[in-house]
Design a protein around this motif. Structure first.
Motif, mmCIF file in Angstrom:
data_model
loop_
_atom_site.group_PDB
_atom_site.id
_atom_site.type_symbol
_atom_site.label_atom_id
_atom_site.label_comp_id
_atom_site.label_asym_id
_atom_site.label_seq_id
_atom_site.Cartn_x
_atom_site.Cartn_y
_atom_site.Cartn_z
ATOM 1 N N GLU A 220 58.013 47.543 55.163
ATOM 2 C CA GLU A 220 56.731 46.996 54.375
ATOM 3 C C GLU A 220 55.632 47.776 54.564
ATOM 4 O O GLU A 220 55.191 47.408 55.699
ATOM 5 N N CYS B 297 59.753 48.584 60.700
ATOM 6 C CA CYS B 297 58.944 47.604 59.435
ATOM 7 C C CYS B 297 59.360 48.457 58.094
ATOM 8 O O CYS B 297 58.886 49.560 58.113
ATOM 9 N N CYS C 263 52.217 48.334 55.597
ATOM 10 C CA CYS C 263 51.580 46.969 56.250
ATOM 11 C C CYS C 263 50.045 47.719 56.515
ATOM 12 O O CYS C 263 49.347 46.871 57.384
ATOM 13 N N HIS D 30 55.086 42.146 56.387
ATOM 14 C CA HIS D 30 55.685 43.059 57.005
ATOM 15 C C HIS D 30 57.332 42.761 56.699
ATOM 16 O O HIS D 30 57.771 41.614 55.948
ATOM 17 N N MET E 219 55.393 51.355 63.601
ATOM 18 C CA MET E 219 55.879 49.730 63.696
ATOM 19 C C MET E 219 57.158 50.015 63.988
ATOM 20 O O MET E 219 58.016 49.432 63.262
ATOM 21 N N HIS F 177 51.321 51.423 60.001
ATOM 22 C CA HIS F 177 53.136 51.058 59.564
ATOM 23 C C HIS F 177 53.998 51.972 59.915
ATOM 24 O O HIS F 177 55.172 51.453 60.627
HETATM 25 CU CU LIG Z 1 54.946 47.478 58.296
#
Ligand SMILES: [Cu+2]
Length: 260
Positions: free
Chosen positions: A205, A203, A207, A168, A214, A211
């Motif tokens: 990245e 977040c 994931c 993440h 997040m 995602h």
């Molecule tokens: Cu993420």
């Protein structure tokens, strides 16, 4: 009288570069600044814009102008003029980018070491990432955890980031700081908030399927209010300890021996 095409090309390039650079500098690329790192990073961005956009625009102008102006006319089937290498020109177009890129790298290195400088009384926070949520543990509150990251204004926080599953990336755009959460590693990021308020934490990245959800918040409060919040969190920790007895007692032991 016709103007010389090369001069015309450079004139267009210079004007286009000036206009597009001014536009790029006028755009607010980031939300209002909320940490000590923000101004330094914003200045770095402006310098990178000033160095890269004029060159990019000039190169694109020459390319597009040449394609339009110097294209083969209908019926023209002869060879172009024979061209050989030009050592002086080649040295020049290697040397100039080398100097620009090296200078930018040196400047970025100075900014990086500046924003990562450690302060002795930094507040430790244990950040845990997992699909698809963030949890924040406070050693000074007996390891009690919160789903909101609460930080005191004007004090450096050292966030030690771990993940329970995949990669993440912890990112608070208003504070300009971003750090990956990597399985098997504890990464670190230092933030000194400068303004009270609530800021999005996202977040950064990809994931998994959740995602985009997040997202949580960072709340920056006055130091006294932070201490009161920490006490309340620590008081409430007794109830949640039963859920993760091993983790809670390990953090508690660590914070008891190394209390600052
Ligand atoms: Cu993420």
């Amino acid at each position: 009288m016709r103007r010389h095409p090369i001069l015309q090309m450079f004139a267009i390039g210079v004007v286009a570069a000036a206009v597009i650079t001014a536009l790029a500098l006028a755009i607010d690329w980031f939300p209002p600044a909320a940490s000590t790192a923000a101004d330094k990073i914003d200045t770095l961005y402006d310098v990178v814009i000033l160095c890269s956009i004029p060159i990019f625009v000039l190169v694109m102008t020459i390319a597009i102008y040449s394609v339009v102006k110097f294209r083969a006319r209908p019926g023209h089937e002869g060879d172009g003029a024979p061209l050989h290498g030009n050592t002086q020109l080649e040295l020049l177009w290697v040397a100039i980018p080398f100097v620009i890129v090296s200078a930018l790298a040196a400047y970025a290195l100075v900014v990086l070491s500046d924003i990562e400088a450690k302060e002795p009384d930094a507040l430790p926070v244990a950040v845990t990432a997992q699909q698809f949520t963030w949890t924040f543990g406070y050693p000074q509150a007996g390891g009690a955890t919160s789903t909101e990251l609460v930080l005191p204004r004007g004090r450096q926080a050292v966030l030690r980031i771990r993940t329970r599953d995949v990669i993440h990336s912890f990112w608070v755009p208003a504070m300009r700081m971003k750090q990956d959460a990597v399985p098997g590693l504890t990464t670190e990021v230092r933030i000194t908030p400068t303004r009270e308020g609530t800021y999005p934490l996202v977040c950064a990245e990809l994931c998994g399927a959740g995602h985009a959800t997040m997202r949580q918040t960072v709340r920056v409060v006055a130091p006294e209010r932070f201490q009161a919040w920490l006490r309340r969190l620590g008081g409430g920790a007794t109830a949640s300890r039963g859920a993760t007895p091993g983790a809670a007692s390990a953090v508690e032991t660590a914070s008891a021996s190394g209390r600052s």
